[in-house]
Design a protein around this motif. Structure first.
Motif, PDB file in Angstrom:
ATOM      1  N   ILE A 426      47.965  55.269   8.823  1.00  0.00           N
ATOM      2  CA  ILE A 426      48.789  54.277   8.112  1.00  0.00           C
ATOM      3  C   ILE A 426      49.784  53.622   9.063  1.00  0.00           C
ATOM      4  O   ILE A 426      49.936  52.381   9.086  1.00  0.00           O
ATOM      5  CB  ILE A 426      49.528  54.951   6.943  1.00  0.00           C
ATOM      6  N   PHE A 427      50.472  54.436   9.864  1.00  0.00           N
ATOM      7  CA  PHE A 427      51.497  53.893  10.759  1.00  0.00           C
ATOM      8  C   PHE A 427      50.891  53.076  11.893  1.00  0.00           C
ATOM      9  O   PHE A 427      51.465  52.054  12.294  1.00  0.00           O
ATOM     10  CB  PHE A 427      52.345  55.031  11.338  1.00  0.00           C
ATOM     11  N   THR A 428      49.750  53.502  12.421  1.00  0.00           N
ATOM     12  CA  THR A 428      49.128  52.753  13.520  1.00  0.00           C
ATOM     13  C   THR A 428      48.672  51.377  13.054  1.00  0.00           C
ATOM     14  O   THR A 428      48.945  50.362  13.715  1.00  0.00           O
ATOM     15  CB  THR A 428      47.935  53.536  14.097  1.00  0.00           C
ATOM     16  N   ILE A 429      47.999  51.334  11.904  1.00  0.00           N
ATOM     17  CA  ILE A 429      47.567  50.036  11.365  1.00  0.00           C
ATOM     18  C   ILE A 429      48.765  49.196  10.970  1.00  0.00           C
ATOM     19  O   ILE A 429      48.864  48.003  11.293  1.00  0.00           O
ATOM     20  CB  ILE A 429      46.620  50.240  10.167  1.00  0.00           C
ATOM     21  N   GLY A 430      49.729  49.834  10.260  1.00  0.00           N
ATOM     22  CA  GLY A 430      50.910  49.101   9.784  1.00  0.00           C
ATOM     23  C   GLY A 430      51.740  48.557  10.923  1.00  0.00           C
ATOM     24  O   GLY A 430      52.108  47.370  10.933  1.00  0.00           O
ATOM     25  N   GLN A 431      52.045  49.414  11.914  1.00  0.00           N
ATOM     26  CA  GLN A 431      52.851  48.944  13.031  1.00  0.00           C
ATOM     27  C   GLN A 431      52.099  47.896  13.849  1.00  0.00           C
ATOM     28  O   GLN A 431      52.699  46.920  14.320  1.00  0.00           O
ATOM     29  CB  GLN A 431      53.260  50.116  13.935  1.00  0.00           C
ATOM     30  N   GLY A 432      50.776  48.081  13.989  1.00  0.00           N
ATOM     31  CA  GLY A 432      49.995  47.089  14.729  1.00  0.00           C
ATOM     32  C   GLY A 432      50.056  45.719  14.082  1.00  0.00           C
ATOM     33  O   GLY A 432      50.220  44.700  14.771  1.00  0.00           O
ATOM     34  N   LYS A 433      49.931  45.667  12.759  1.00  0.00           N
ATOM     35  CA  LYS A 433      50.007  44.379  12.050  1.00  0.00           C
ATOM     36  C   LYS A 433      51.406  43.779  12.142  1.00  0.00           C
ATOM     37  O   LYS A 433      51.560  42.559  12.301  1.00  0.00           O
ATOM     38  CB  LYS A 433      49.609  44.573  10.584  1.00  0.00           C
ATOM     39  N   ILE A 434      52.432  44.626  12.041  1.00  0.00           N
ATOM     40  CA  ILE A 434      53.803  44.125  12.145  1.00  0.00           C
ATOM     41  C   ILE A 434      54.060  43.560  13.543  1.00  0.00           C
ATOM     42  O   ILE A 434      54.694  42.503  13.696  1.00  0.00           O
ATOM     43  CB  ILE A 434      54.806  45.250  11.818  1.00  0.00           C
ATOM     44  N   ILE A 435      53.544  44.265  14.582  1.00  0.00           N
ATOM     45  CA  ILE A 435      53.706  43.757  15.947  1.00  0.00           C
ATOM     46  C   ILE A 435      53.013  42.407  16.107  1.00  0.00           C
ATOM     47  O   ILE A 435      53.559  41.478  16.729  1.00  0.00           O
ATOM     48  CB  ILE A 435      53.150  44.788  16.959  1.00  0.00           C
ATOM     49  N   ASP A 436      51.822  42.258  15.517  1.00  0.00           N
ATOM     50  CA  ASP A 436      51.086  40.991  15.618  1.00  0.00           C
ATOM     51  C   ASP A 436      51.851  39.833  14.986  1.00  0.00           C
ATOM     52  O   ASP A 436      51.809  38.704  15.494  1.00  0.00           O
ATOM     53  CB  ASP A 436      49.715  41.127  14.937  1.00  0.00           C
ATOM     54  N   HIS A 437      52.546  40.102  13.876  1.00  0.00           N
ATOM     55  CA  HIS A 437      53.193  39.020  13.131  1.00  0.00           C
ATOM     56  C   HIS A 437      54.690  38.879  13.400  1.00  0.00           C
ATOM     57  O   HIS A 437      55.232  37.777  13.334  1.00  0.00           O
ATOM     58  CB  HIS A 437      52.978  39.217  11.624  1.00  0.00           C
ATOM     59  N   PHE A 438      55.372  40.017  13.714  1.00  0.00           N
ATOM     60  CA  PHE A 438      56.833  39.954  13.828  1.00  0.00           C
ATOM     61  C   PHE A 438      57.374  40.493  15.150  1.00  0.00           C
ATOM     62  O   PHE A 438      58.572  40.420  15.404  1.00  0.00           O
ATOM     63  CB  PHE A 438      57.487  40.736  12.675  1.00  0.00           C
ATOM     64  N   GLY A 439      56.516  41.071  15.988  1.00  0.00           N
ATOM     65  CA  GLY A 439      56.973  41.568  17.286  1.00  0.00           C
ATOM     66  C   GLY A 439      57.189  43.071  17.317  1.00  0.00           C
ATOM     67  O   GLY A 439      57.171  43.755  16.293  1.00  0.00           O
ATOM     68  N   THR A 440      57.424  43.589  18.535  1.00  0.00           N
ATOM     69  CA  THR A 440      57.530  45.041  18.718  1.00  0.00           C
ATOM     70  C   THR A 440      58.791  45.626  18.096  1.00  0.00           C
ATOM     71  O   THR A 440      58.788  46.771  17.629  1.00  0.00           O
ATOM     72  CB  THR A 440      57.517  45.391  20.216  1.00  0.00           C
ATOM     73  N   PHE A 441      59.897  44.879  18.098  1.00  0.00           N
ATOM     74  CA  PHE A 441      61.146  45.422  17.539  1.00  0.00           C
ATOM     75  C   PHE A 441      60.977  45.757  16.063  1.00  0.00           C
ATOM     76  O   PHE A 441      61.342  46.859  15.617  1.00  0.00           O
ATOM     77  CB  PHE A 441      62.285  44.414  17.726  1.00  0.00           C
ATOM     78  N   ALA A 442      60.413  44.827  15.310  1.00  0.00           N
ATOM     79  CA  ALA A 442      60.194  45.069  13.882  1.00  0.00           C
ATOM     80  C   ALA A 442      59.248  46.254  13.675  1.00  0.00           C
ATOM     81  O   ALA A 442      59.447  47.084  12.775  1.00  0.00           O
ATOM     82  CB  ALA A 442      59.640  43.817  13.206  1.00  0.00           C
ATOM     83  N   GLY A 443      58.216  46.355  14.526  1.00  0.00           N
ATOM     84  CA  GLY A 443      57.278  47.466  14.403  1.00  0.00           C
ATOM     85  C   GLY A 443      57.939  48.809  14.643  1.00  0.00           C
ATOM     86  O   GLY A 443      57.656  49.795  13.943  1.00  0.00           O
ATOM     87  N   ASN A 444      58.845  48.878  15.603  1.00  0.00           N
ATOM     88  CA  ASN A 444      59.534  50.138  15.888  1.00  0.00           C
ATOM     89  C   ASN A 444      60.568  50.489  14.813  1.00  0.00           C
ATOM     90  O   ASN A 444      60.753  51.671  14.493  1.00  0.00           O
ATOM     91  CB  ASN A 444      60.197  50.074  17.264  1.00  0.00           C
ATOM     92  N   ILE A 445      61.231  49.496  14.270  1.00  0.00           N
ATOM     93  CA  ILE A 445      62.171  49.752  13.159  1.00  0.00           C
ATOM     94  C   ILE A 445      61.413  50.282  11.946  1.00  0.00           C
ATOM     95  O   ILE A 445      61.906  51.144  11.207  1.00  0.00           O
ATOM     96  CB  ILE A 445      62.948  48.466  12.801  1.00  0.00           C
TER      97      ILE A 445
END
Length: 502
Positions: A426-445
């Protein structure tokens, strides 16, 4: 155990005299309860040896386990850390390469149940043989996959590795309990986890070195094949060593808790009943969820590390691997320190909560410093994150065994790891999609939020240390029996002399 008395043949003969006097001379008989205590000495057997013993070969067992765990864990991250290179070679997108890591998580979820049953029913040796055999097979399949149109073959080899992992992840706590004493069981579990972490560390470091980012496809295929051949050679050697050296269990158990566990008849054990008891154990279920949140975050960070570093530091594939190495090496130090600390203090709840809280703090610091443009800062913050986040792994295993004793360690570890795999996907897919659309900072938060939730859940876990209670109870019973026997034997010896002629 050091404080358990040993009795020679003369003393055993006098014990029988004690019982005979009770039968033939009522005036000198002893109380029935004392007779029972006199004959029920649980830590002595017929050949005058105590019922607990530590074997030196226990270190061989944990070393072998750590070795094949290392070999398997290396393969988990060997694709993801050079994500962009494998994308180019096999002509697939980044999500396909992400699945080379996530397949380890997905395979675990359905297969852990039959494997846990096998571990409880058949024991450690069969599980070790299956783990190393399947792992070895997977590495040789990958050797045959080094062509641009054979991505499905390399995926098949990775699936074999992921299936092997199912036989590995639940083993550290079981191996530690079966082979090691109560004062070193947490350290042994940490060493078992250490091998897995070392494999991940090598998986971060070596692939970027062995497989450079070159444009010539034939040259790239040569470098990939070198990496695959080295892995296959190691897996084959380890498999042979396990076949000839790995043993099921010591002849004499190492702890009184293991004496109790071995005394349970196999026909009285029900795997499904054990699962149901665990699901009704509220402190354990809180740990299952919080453990899954923490380790799931670690899986996501590890899988997506190459993408996050390359976004802010283009062309730094090798340093991305070194940052991953820093995370895991720091985590290995944290694991060993935590294991030794637990063996000394037995403060499972307090240590687990403190490490979890610092994992959250480390993730927050990492999120806010990743984009500063200074790689040395990323190394420092990654090391701090790894020390606590990866160092949490053996804590979760050992705390689970304490909360669930006398249930099988493989079953409790299996539930923990199943939770980790689910949250990892869940986290790998979710963070990957967030990084694609909003960047790494949003993915890490995104990950920070769930680590905070896990910290709060850990604070509500009731510290019910059942294994420690079982060991203390058994030790107290042995001590009380020894005192009772000594008190009975002394007057009996006097009585025998009083009845002698003359």
């Amino acid at each position: 155990m050091g404080d358990n008395p040993d009795f020679d043949d003369e003393e055993i003969k006098e014990e029988k005299t004690c019982l005979d006097l009770g039968k033939t001379n009522p005036s000198k008989s002893v109380d029935l309860e004392e007779q029972i205590e006199c004959t029920s000495i649980p830590n002595v057997n017929k050949d005058n040896t105590t019922t607990t013993h530590l074997y030196k070969r226990r270190w061989v067992m944990v070393f072998l386990f750590s070795s094949y765990s290392l070999c398997n864990a290396f393969q988990w991250i060997q694709y993801g850390i050079i994500n962009n290179i494998f994308m180019k070679f096999y002509n697939v997108d980044s999500f396909a390469i992400d699945w080379m890591s996530m397949i380890y998580m997905l395979t675990y979820i359905p297969f852990i149940w039959p494997v846990s049953w096998l571990l409880d029913k058949k024991g450690l040796r069969l599980i070790a043989l299956m783990a190393t055999a399947i792992n070895c097979l997977g590495t040789w399949i990958k050797v045959a996959s080094v062509k641009q149109n054979l991505f499905w073959v390399t995926m098949l080899g990775q699936f074999a590795g992921s299936l092997s992992q199912v036989f590995i992840l639940g083993m550290p706590s079981r191996l530690a309990s079966v082979w090691f004493g109560s004062e070193e069981v947490s350290t042994a579990c940490s060493i078992g986890v250490f091998g897995n972490q070392m494999g991940i560390a090598i998986g971060f470091l070596v692939p970027p070195i062995l497989v450079p980012n070159v444009d010539d496809m034939d040259d790239l295929a040569y470098h990939i094949s070198i990496m695959f051949y080295i892995t296959a050679g190691m897996a084959t050697v380890i498999f042979i060593l396990v076949v000839f050296l790995f043993q099921e269990k010591p002849e004499i158990p190492p702890t009184l808790a293991q004496v109790q566990a071995r005394s349970t008849p196999p026909e009285e054990y029900s795997y499904m009943a054990s699962i149901l008891r665990l699901l009704r154990n509220l402190p354990f279920m809180l740990l299952v969820i919080s453990y899954g949140l923490n380790v799931g975050c670690f899986y996501a960070v590890s899988t997506l590390l190459n993408r996050m570093i390359i976004e802010h530091y283009p062309g730094e594939e090798v340093n991305a691997g070194r940052i991953g190495l820093t995370i895991v090496i720091a985590g290995m130090v944290g694991s060993l320190i935590c294991g030794i600390w637990l063996d000394k203090t037995k403060t499972y709840k307090q240590t687990t909560l403190a490490v979890y809280l610092m994992s959250f703090v480390g993730m927050v610091v990492y999120a806010f410093t990743l984009n500063l443009g200074h790689l040395w800062v990323v190394f420092v913050t990654s090391g701090a994150l790894g020390f606590f986040m990866t160092g949490y792994l053996p804590l979760g295993f050992e705390f689970a065994v304490e909360l669930t004793f006398p249930e099988g360690e493989g079953t409790s570890s299996g539930l923990l790891n199943c939770s980790a795999q689910i949250f990892g996907i869940i986290f790998t897919i979710g963070q990957g999609k967030i990084i694609d659309h909003f960047g790494t900072f949003a993915g890490n938060i995104f990950l920070c939020v769930f680590l905070l939730i896990g910290t709060i859940m850990t604070a509500f876990i009731k510290s019910d240390l059942r294994r420690q209670k079982a060991n203390h109870l058994a030790e107290n019973q042995v001590a009380s029996v020894s005192v009772s026997v000594s008190a009975i034997w002394c007057p009996v010896k006097g009585d025998v002399s009083d009845t002698a002629p003359g």
